[in-house]
Design an enzyme around this catalytic site. Sequence first.
Site, PDB file in Angstrom:
ATOM      1  CB  SER A   8      -0.890  -0.001   1.245  1.00 14.58           C
ATOM      2  OG  SER A   8      -0.065  -0.023   2.400  1.00 14.58           O
ATOM      3  N   GLY A  40      -4.869  -0.741   6.238  1.00 16.75           N
ATOM      4  CA  GLY A  40      -5.173  -1.439   7.492  1.00 16.75           C
ATOM      5  C   GLY A  40      -6.464  -1.051   8.164  1.00 16.75           C
ATOM      6  CB  CYS A  70       0.848  -5.433   1.584  1.00 21.96           C
ATOM      7  SG  CYS A  70      -0.509  -4.629   2.428  1.00 21.96           S
ATOM      8  CD  GLU A 162       3.100   5.017   3.448  1.00 15.33           C
ATOM      9  OE1 GLU A 162       3.088   5.802   2.481  1.00 15.33           O
ATOM     10  OE2 GLU A 162       3.672   3.913   3.410  1.00 15.33           O
ATOM     11  CB  THR A 195       5.935  -4.945   4.859  1.00 18.22           C
ATOM     12  OG1 THR A 195       4.845  -4.225   4.279  1.00 18.22           O
ATOM     13  CG2 THR A 195       5.788  -6.426   4.583  1.00 18.22           C
ATOM     14  CG  HIS A 196       4.395   0.473   6.637  1.00 19.91           C
ATOM     15  ND1 HIS A 196       3.633  -0.252   5.765  1.00 19.91           N
ATOM     16  CD2 HIS A 196       4.447   1.738   6.141  1.00 19.91           C
ATOM     17  CE1 HIS A 196       3.226   0.549   4.780  1.00 19.91           C
ATOM     18  NE2 HIS A 196       3.714   1.758   4.987  1.00 19.91           N
TER      19      HIS A 196
HETATM   20  N1  DGL Z   1       2.586  -2.538   5.062  1.00 21.90           N
HETATM   21  C1  DGL Z   1       1.310  -3.122   4.932  1.00 21.90           C
HETATM   22  C2  DGL Z   1       1.156  -4.360   5.780  1.00 21.90           C
HETATM   23  O1  DGL Z   1       2.058  -5.138   5.807  1.00 21.90           O
HETATM   24  C3  DGL Z   1       0.141  -2.207   4.855  1.00 21.90           C
HETATM   25  C4  DGL Z   1      -0.208  -1.356   5.964  1.00 21.90           C
HETATM   26  C5  DGL Z   1      -1.398  -0.486   5.665  1.00 21.90           C
HETATM   27  O2  DGL Z   1      -1.528  -0.002   4.522  1.00 21.90           O
HETATM   28  O3  DGL Z   1      -2.200  -0.280   6.582  1.00 21.90           O
HETATM   29  O4  DGL Z   1       0.172  -4.625   6.398  1.00 21.90           O
END
Ligand code: DGL
Length: 269
Positions: A8, A40, A70, A162, A195-196
């Site tokens: 995302s 999310g 993600c 972000e 992954t963030h």
């Molecule tokens: N980085 C993503 C994950 O692994 C998305 C987070 C999001 O867009 O809320 O869930």
Amino acid sequence: MAVGIFDSGLGGLTVLDAAQARLPEVEFVYLADSAHAPYGVRTADDIFDLTCAAVQRLFDAGCDLVILACNTASAAALRRMQESWVPADKRVLGVFVPMIEALTERQWGDNSPPREVGVQHVALFATPATVASRAFQRELAFRAIGVDVEAQACGGVVDAIEDGDMILADALVRSHVDALRRKMPEPQAAILGCTHYPLMQEAFQEALGANVSVYSQAGLVGESLADYLERHPDKMGAGPGAFLTTGDPKTVSQRATQFLRRQITFEAA
Ligand code: DGL
């Protein structure tokens, strides 16, 4: 043709970085759906529609294999995509299974019945949509018995990352770890199920304490992608790679450059 990596937003760059380090000869097309992040807090239908549109864009860019870097999309949309949407000549893989295999000490594709594993108390940190999907607990139950999972929905962390507001992200991580500890005082392992979150790994580790093993996906996904490409060399791309975003390329490039500490230039998807 290249391998597609989707998130995302910027979080999937942690997976891309590890995949590039592991597979320097492979070209990658990275797509950040920045215009619609965060996922999310969205419904499962919404996440399915957005993820299909993004993956189609990566197919159109010449990718035959797309990694959903993600967890939110992997948890809320992947199974439905594989059952009803992905064309027969393409593959879409998620990021959940490699991490669960590492936690449960399994080799890729070991489909033997669930068994007891080394950890009993596991903390899962993830987005609200990932936690609500219960996909982690489901995948874990196929492989392990007797593991108690306490999930903490970490509202706000992806937005803060972000926006480049790492002070807020740090404060939120600490308060989510506190909230988790009220439910599970002594976790043995913690899963960073978004992954963030590797971008905040130090904050998680500090707040959890040195005796909690923190599992983060990037390296694990890099390894299992290498393994997959070895068995399916026809899915290995030959370029050209690119960074695509549905958001403002200038802002996204600046943030990505800051996160990966090397020049990254996004173009409009
Ligand atoms: N980085 C993503 C994950 O692994 C998305 C987070 C999001 O867009 O809320 O869930």
